[in-house]
Write a protein that holds these residues in place. Structure first.
Motif, PDB file in Angstrom:
ATOM      1  N   TYR A  66     -59.701  36.586  50.768  1.00 24.16           N
ATOM      2  CA  TYR A  66     -60.159  36.575  49.635  1.00 24.16           C
ATOM      3  C   TYR A  66     -58.796  36.079  48.750  1.00 24.16           C
ATOM      4  CZ  TYR A  66     -64.237  38.632  51.021  1.00 24.16           C
ATOM      5  OH  TYR A  66     -65.504  39.172  51.667  1.00 24.16           O
ATOM      6  N   SER A  67     -59.055  35.370  47.869  1.00 22.58           N
ATOM      7  CA  SER A  67     -58.190  35.043  46.673  1.00 22.58           C
ATOM      8  C   SER A  67     -57.975  36.220  46.045  1.00 22.58           C
ATOM      9  CB  SER A  67     -58.435  33.843  45.828  1.00 22.58           C
ATOM     10  OG  SER A  67     -59.083  32.749  46.446  1.00 22.58           O
ATOM     11  N   VAL A  68     -56.426  36.265  45.521  1.00 28.74           N
ATOM     12  CA  VAL A  68     -56.036  37.377  45.208  1.00 28.74           C
ATOM     13  C   VAL A  68     -55.414  37.069  43.628  1.00 28.74           C
ATOM     14  CG1 VAL A  68     -55.451  38.759  47.322  1.00 28.74           C
ATOM     15  CG2 VAL A  68     -53.692  37.328  46.052  1.00 28.74           C
ATOM     16  N   ARG A  69     -55.266  37.872  42.900  1.00 26.80           N
ATOM     17  CA  ARG A  69     -54.659  37.912  41.314  1.00 26.80           C
ATOM     18  C   ARG A  69     -53.442  37.925  41.688  1.00 26.80           C
ATOM     19  NH1 ARG A  69     -52.434  37.322  37.695  1.00 26.80           N
ATOM     20  NH2 ARG A  69     -52.543  38.077  35.474  1.00 26.80           N
ATOM     21  N   ARG A  70     -52.643  38.626  42.624  1.00 24.88           N
ATOM     22  CA  ARG A  70     -51.104  38.364  42.533  1.00 24.88           C
ATOM     23  C   ARG A  70     -50.783  38.924  43.874  1.00 24.88           C
ATOM     24  NH1 ARG A  70     -50.515  41.582  38.337  1.00 24.88           N
ATOM     25  NH2 ARG A  70     -50.046  39.911  36.974  1.00 24.88           N
ATOM     26  N   LEU A  71     -49.581  38.208  44.198  1.00 29.96           N
ATOM     27  CA  LEU A  71     -48.949  38.741  45.513  1.00 29.96           C
ATOM     28  C   LEU A  71     -47.381  39.259  44.864  1.00 29.96           C
ATOM     29  CD1 LEU A  71     -49.649  35.860  48.089  1.00 29.96           C
ATOM     30  CD2 LEU A  71     -50.438  38.183  48.019  1.00 29.96           C
ATOM     31  N   ARG A  72     -46.857  40.030  45.776  1.00 28.51           N
ATOM     32  CA  ARG A  72     -45.528  40.787  45.493  1.00 28.51           C
ATOM     33  C   ARG A  72     -44.876  41.238  46.579  1.00 28.51           C
ATOM     34  NH1 ARG A  72     -46.206  45.445  41.393  1.00 28.51           N
ATOM     35  NH2 ARG A  72     -46.548  43.732  39.858  1.00 28.51           N
ATOM     36  N   LEU A  73     -43.665  41.017  46.672  1.00 28.60           N
ATOM     37  CA  LEU A  73     -42.876  41.410  47.727  1.00 28.60           C
ATOM     38  C   LEU A  73     -41.874  42.031  47.300  1.00 28.60           C
ATOM     39  CD1 LEU A  73     -42.479  41.162  51.089  1.00 28.60           C
ATOM     40  CD2 LEU A  73     -41.087  39.167  50.524  1.00 28.60           C
ATOM     41  N   GLU A  74     -41.431  43.045  47.699  1.00 30.34           N
ATOM     42  CA  GLU A  74     -40.232  44.025  47.105  1.00 30.34           C
ATOM     43  C   GLU A  74     -39.092  44.354  48.278  1.00 30.34           C
ATOM     44  OE1 GLU A  74     -42.071  46.718  43.921  1.00 30.34           O
ATOM     45  OE2 GLU A  74     -43.404  46.429  45.433  1.00 30.34           O
ATOM     46  N   LEU A  75     -37.904  44.813  48.012  1.00 32.00           N
ATOM     47  CA  LEU A  75     -36.898  44.902  48.938  1.00 32.00           C
ATOM     48  C   LEU A  75     -36.703  46.315  48.877  1.00 32.00           C
ATOM     49  CD1 LEU A  75     -35.416  44.168  51.614  1.00 32.00           C
ATOM     50  CD2 LEU A  75     -33.614  43.449  49.803  1.00 32.00           C
ATOM     51  N   PHE A  76     -36.479  47.341  49.778  1.00 27.43           N
ATOM     52  CA  PHE A  76     -36.025  49.022  49.655  1.00 27.43           C
ATOM     53  C   PHE A  76     -34.815  48.905  50.769  1.00 27.43           C
ATOM     54  CE2 PHE A  76     -40.205  48.646  47.776  1.00 27.43           C
ATOM     55  CZ  PHE A  76     -40.016  49.268  46.663  1.00 27.43           C
ATOM     56  N   ASP A  77     -33.858  49.788  50.311  1.00 32.71           N
ATOM     57  CA  ASP A  77     -33.192  50.396  51.482  1.00 32.71           C
ATOM     58  C   ASP A  77     -34.018  51.226  52.441  1.00 32.71           C
ATOM     59  OD1 ASP A  77     -31.337  52.512  52.704  1.00 32.71           O
ATOM     60  OD2 ASP A  77     -29.754  51.117  51.699  1.00 32.71           O
ATOM     61  N   ALA A  78     -33.890  51.217  53.784  1.00 31.89           N
ATOM     62  CA  ALA A  78     -34.783  51.933  54.520  1.00 31.89           C
ATOM     63  C   ALA A  78     -34.504  53.387  54.522  1.00 31.89           C
ATOM     64  CB  ALA A  78     -34.653  51.298  56.070  1.00 31.89           C
ATOM     65  N   HIS A  79     -33.367  53.762  54.189  1.00 33.40           N
ATOM     66  CA  HIS A  79     -32.838  55.356  54.171  1.00 33.40           C
ATOM     67  C   HIS A  79     -33.009  56.030  53.043  1.00 33.40           C
ATOM     68  CE1 HIS A  79     -31.778  54.270  58.566  1.00 33.40           C
ATOM     69  NE2 HIS A  79     -30.872  53.502  58.017  1.00 33.40           N
ATOM     70  N   THR A  80     -32.467  55.338  52.019  1.00 32.23           N
ATOM     71  CA  THR A  80     -32.267  56.202  50.650  1.00 32.23           C
ATOM     72  C   THR A  80     -33.406  55.625  49.851  1.00 32.23           C
ATOM     73  OG1 THR A  80     -31.328  54.229  49.539  1.00 32.23           O
ATOM     74  CG2 THR A  80     -29.906  55.822  50.804  1.00 32.23           C
TER      75      THR A  80
END
Length: 856
Positions: free
Chosen positions: A769-783
């Motif tokens: 289905y079509s979406v209102r928003r896509l988002r991609l975020e980056l995090f430190d895997a440990h902290t």
């Protein structure tokens, strides 16, 4: 991160590389790998590219959306805003080629630039949003027919179906109405279209935005003042709107403005369309027809927004709903998806204007020439021979004795090319291929051409001819025409797109003849020809709007759609027209338009359609207003008729009976002479329909004492729209999304990348289905430390098919496009569902990747 909103396309041919963050978003490769390998893998047969042309939206509202203003001063302000942008961009070292600047319907520019500079562009002060300029598919190619001067062929059956012939008989022809045709131009030398160009001629003006050599993406427009058509599509469309000569269009009294946005071949681009829309407003047209578009889009896209602004400024906008039925639900294209645009579905013409052959001692049979084969002769004769299906697996004895005869064979079991090659290699002098379902069909061999005369027949005529071929039967080629009955007459065409809009608006809005339409072509292409598509249904409604505006010249542009919907006629289910079931509302809209009924209707109902959105188990009440312009009181009996619903699966459309509960307050209605009465309608969900299914039907207002009914189509989604899963986990055996070192499907697992060697981690994902928003975020895997949002895209369309996916490669950058240090990271991918509440976690689907180790 791009601070501006970024709108992308979800077409099967769409490829977009987000250079500012090192991302590509692609919807072309299938999960079985047939789309090819990595973008850097030439052997894979696939190459990812970033669009080189972008819409740049600036802060101020366009003129069409501004409060009453001094036009000259406001336009000067907008031009200064653009100059400020240019100066700021130059000071930042941003290099681009400006294609178009827009002030009236949308405020901004389109620019061609190095994709690597997209982040700089998006973050330039004053920029509100950037959008990729969409490719627009090439228009359909007509099947030419040479029409002799004495022939009486016309659009009669089609214009009879819509009531246009009756209205013309009353002297209403669209006279005084100016129609803008945004298409491939018009062959204004055609006698049926006025045989001239400029003031005093029927094609009184226009503009060529692109030049003859333009083929769309990869070529730069070369405009000139002459909009003469060398393609054919625009001339065919214009003939449907208003031809007057050998063929008669819907509104033969209109004049035209021709806005050429296609060259002689190839496609176009959405920034050219937007430029044409702005000029149409300046030129003062009253109706705009756009037989073009791209499926799966949201109404917020620039051309959709501009189309709505045209309507708000007094211009009726009509657009084709699209030919994407094979792509499932929610497939209506832009600009038709605009909330105030009339989106037109296609129904089949009653008869098909066809070349005639004569059986010696038997009936006349009509055929359609097979494209990319030789045209059958217009004189002469030969014996016929039935060769079954004509396939290589066919009983070889059927080919014995074919030398010098006409091969008659059925559709199916193998491709047309195989049939034709077998017929030719066994000595046939021509071939006739008959349908495997009722009615005649149009087909193409593709390329290369096969040098054998060939045509297509209806199942009925072909079966008869095959049976006659058991005995010596001679077929005579003639220069005559015959009207072949279309066994699917009035049914929604098999190709016509399904709605609804991704915002659950009821789309398409209504239907008109678009299947098997005979109309004008450029004189260089024979002058006349046959085409099918919603490209043909849209101009029927554009012509009908012109008839309405002549008959009722003070009708507001925002009201035209409502009036036409009130009197449109529901269509039976195209797969079983005799079942008593109605085609789903989100495929036929209000049904087949009937302008004669509209002009003779005793009352008007507003709004002309009801889109309830997601029902969420509640009863929903909507108010209608019924106007009585007559001098007598009117009384109506109230009822409703349900149409087929569709189950929630997007790509495999399953139509099922499902009736909503409908009640009226009051239960019957009386409207005083010259007055208005309210009518409240309460809806409840069909109990038998699965959650997420789309259902609808017609509210019926039947005049007491007899007369034509008025109808209002309605559409709703059962349950909670946000309960539908868009990141379908069954897309692959390993889930959805996936983390992968490339474009191959495997279980997600930790991986290592070295960006200095060009390595990337890929997120592969599919959207049902079509979406209102896509988002991609980056995090430190440990902290858990956040490195920000790497990507955020608003109004993102669904995938075009069940086997298509998008992918995003991450190459070790943070939200500021800086390289992150060596270490372990996770990527969080989130999709906000359509019509979601931003702060409701239940309205998001969230996936976190396994660890990605960055090596430096």
């Amino acid at each position: 991160m791009l601070k501006s909103r970024l709108f992308l396309l979800g077409l099967s041919a769409f490829v977009c590389l987000m250079a500012s963050t090192g991302f590509a978003v692609v919807d072309r490769t299938t999960k079985d790998g047939t789309g090819g390998g990595l973008p850097s893998d030439p052997a894979g047969g696939f190459r990812a590219e970033m669009p080189g042309v972008w819409f740049v939206e600036l802060a101020s509202a366009p003129l069409a959306e501004a409060s009453p203003v001094n036009e000259a001063k406001y336009l000067a302000k907008l031009k200064q805003e653009k100059q400020d942008f240019r100066s700021e961009a130059r000071s930042r070292g941003l290099r681009f080629t400006e294609r178009y600047a827009y002030d009236r319907l949308w405020n901004g520019l389109s620019v061609e630039m190095d994709p690597a500079d997209l982040s700089m562009l998006a973050n330039t002060p004053g920029v509100v949003a950037v959008y990729p300029v969409e490719p627009v598919d090439p228009p359909e190619v007509a099947l030419p027919v040479d029409l002799e001067s004495g022939s009486a062929a016309d659009l009669f059956t089609a214009i009879t179906m819509t009531g246009a012939a009756e209205v013309q008989a009353e002297g209403i022809t669209g006279a005084g109405v100016k129609v803008g045709v945004i298409d491939s131009g018009i062959d204004y030398t055609h006698p049926d279209l006025g045989a001239g160009f400029g003031p005093g001629f029927r094609v009184e003006g226009g503009f060529d935005f692109v030049g003859n050599a333009y083929i769309g993406p990869g070529t730069f427009p070369d405009p000139d003042p002459d909009p003469r058509d060398c393609n054919g599509h625009g001339t065919h469309v214009s003939g449907i709107i208003g031809a007057k000569g050998h063929v008669t269009g819907v509104a033969p009294g209109v004049t035209f403005r021709a806005y050429k946005i296609f060259g002689c071949g190839g496609g176009s681009q959405s920034d050219v369309i937007l430029a044409a829309m702005e000029l149409a407003w300046v030129d003062g047209v009253q109706v705009v027809n756009m037989s073009l578009g791209n499926p799966f889009q949201w109404p917020q896209y620039p051309t959709g927004r501009a189309a709505d602004n045209l309507v708000n400024r007094g211009i009726v906008v009509v657009a084709s709903a699209g030919n994407s039925a094979a792509n499932g639900l929610y497939a209506v294209g832009t600009p038709a998806i605009g909330r105030k645009v009339i989106a037109v579905a296609s129904v089949e013409n009653a008869k098909v204007h066809s070349r005639a052959t004569q059986i010696l001692g038997g009936p006349t049979i009509g055929y359609q020439p097979l494209r990319n084969a030789l045209m059958p002769p217009l004189s002469g004769s030969a014996l016929v021979k039935n060769i079954g299906h004509g396939c290589s697996t066919t009983d070889r004895s059927l080919f014995i004795g074919l030398q010098g005869k006409i091969a008659v064979m059925g559709l199916g079991l193998c491709g047309l090319r195989e049939k034709m090659l077998n017929a030719r290699s066994n000595g046939a002098v021509a071939a006739l291929i008959y349908n495997d379902t009722p009615g005649i069909f149009i087909a193409s061999l593709g390329f290369p051409e096969i040098p054998l005369p060939a045509g297509t027949l209806s199942l009925e005529d072909g079966s008869y001819l095959a049976a006659r071929a058991r005995f010596p039967t001679t077929l005579f080629w003639t220069n005559d025409f015959v009207e072949v009955p279309n066994m699917s007459a009035g049914n929604v065409s098999s190709f016509s797109s399904y709605g609804a809009g991704p915002d659950l608006d009821l789309k398409p809005d209504l239907a008109a003849p678009g299947g098997m339409i005979f109309s004008t072509l450029p004189l260089s292409q024979g002058g006349y020809g046959l085409l099918s598509g919603t490209s043909m249904s849209s101009p029927h409604v554009a012509g009908i709007a012109a008839l309405l505006l002549e008959a009722r010249p003070n009708t507001p542009s925002q009201v035209v759609r409502d009036l036409l919907q009130n009197s449109s006629v529901p269509r039976p289910w195209f797969l079983d027209a005799h079942s008593g079931l109605l085609e789903p509302i989100h495929r036929q809209g209000a049904g087949l338009v009937d302008i004669h009924a509209t002009l003779s209707a005793p009352a008007r109902v507003f709004p002309g359609k009801i889109a309830m959105g997601e029902m969420e188990g509640r009863a929903v009440t909507r108010r209608l207003s019924v106007e009585n312009p007559t001098s007598s009181d009117l009384a109506f009996d109230l009822s409703h008729r349900d149409a087929l619903a569709t189950e929630p699966g997007v790509f495999d459309v399953q139509a099922v009976p499902a009736a909503a509960g409908v009640s009226f307050s009051p239960s019957s209605l009386r409207v005083p002479a010259g007055g208005t009465a309210p009518l409240d309608v309460t809806f409840t969900e069909p109990a038998e329909l699965a959650e997420g299914g789309l259902f609808g039907g017609f509210l019926v207002l039947a005049p007491q004492g007899g007369g034509r009914e008025l109808r209002v189509p309605y559409l709703g989604l059962k349950g909670d729209y946000q309960h539908l899963v868009t990141l379908n986990p069954e897309f692959t055996p390993f889930g959805n999304p996936l983390l992968s070192p490339g474009l191959d499907f495997r279980p997600s697992q930790p991986l290592s990348i070295d960006p200095t060697r060009g390595e990337a981690a890929f997120i592969l994902f599919h959207l049902d289905y079509s979406v209102r928003r896509l988002r991609l975020e980056l995090f430190d895997a440990h902290t858990g430390r956040s490195y920000g949002r790497l990507l955020e895209i608003d109004y993102f369309p669904r995938n075009s098919g069940p086997d298509f996916f998008y992918f995003i490669p991450w190459q070790g950058n943070d939200s500021n496009i800086e390289a992150v240090p060596a270490g372990d990271y996770t990527l969080r991918f989130s999709a906000e569902k359509a019509l979601a509440q931003d702060d409701n976690p239940a309205h998001w689907e969230v996936w976190s990747s396994p660890t990605v180790t960055v090596l430096r």
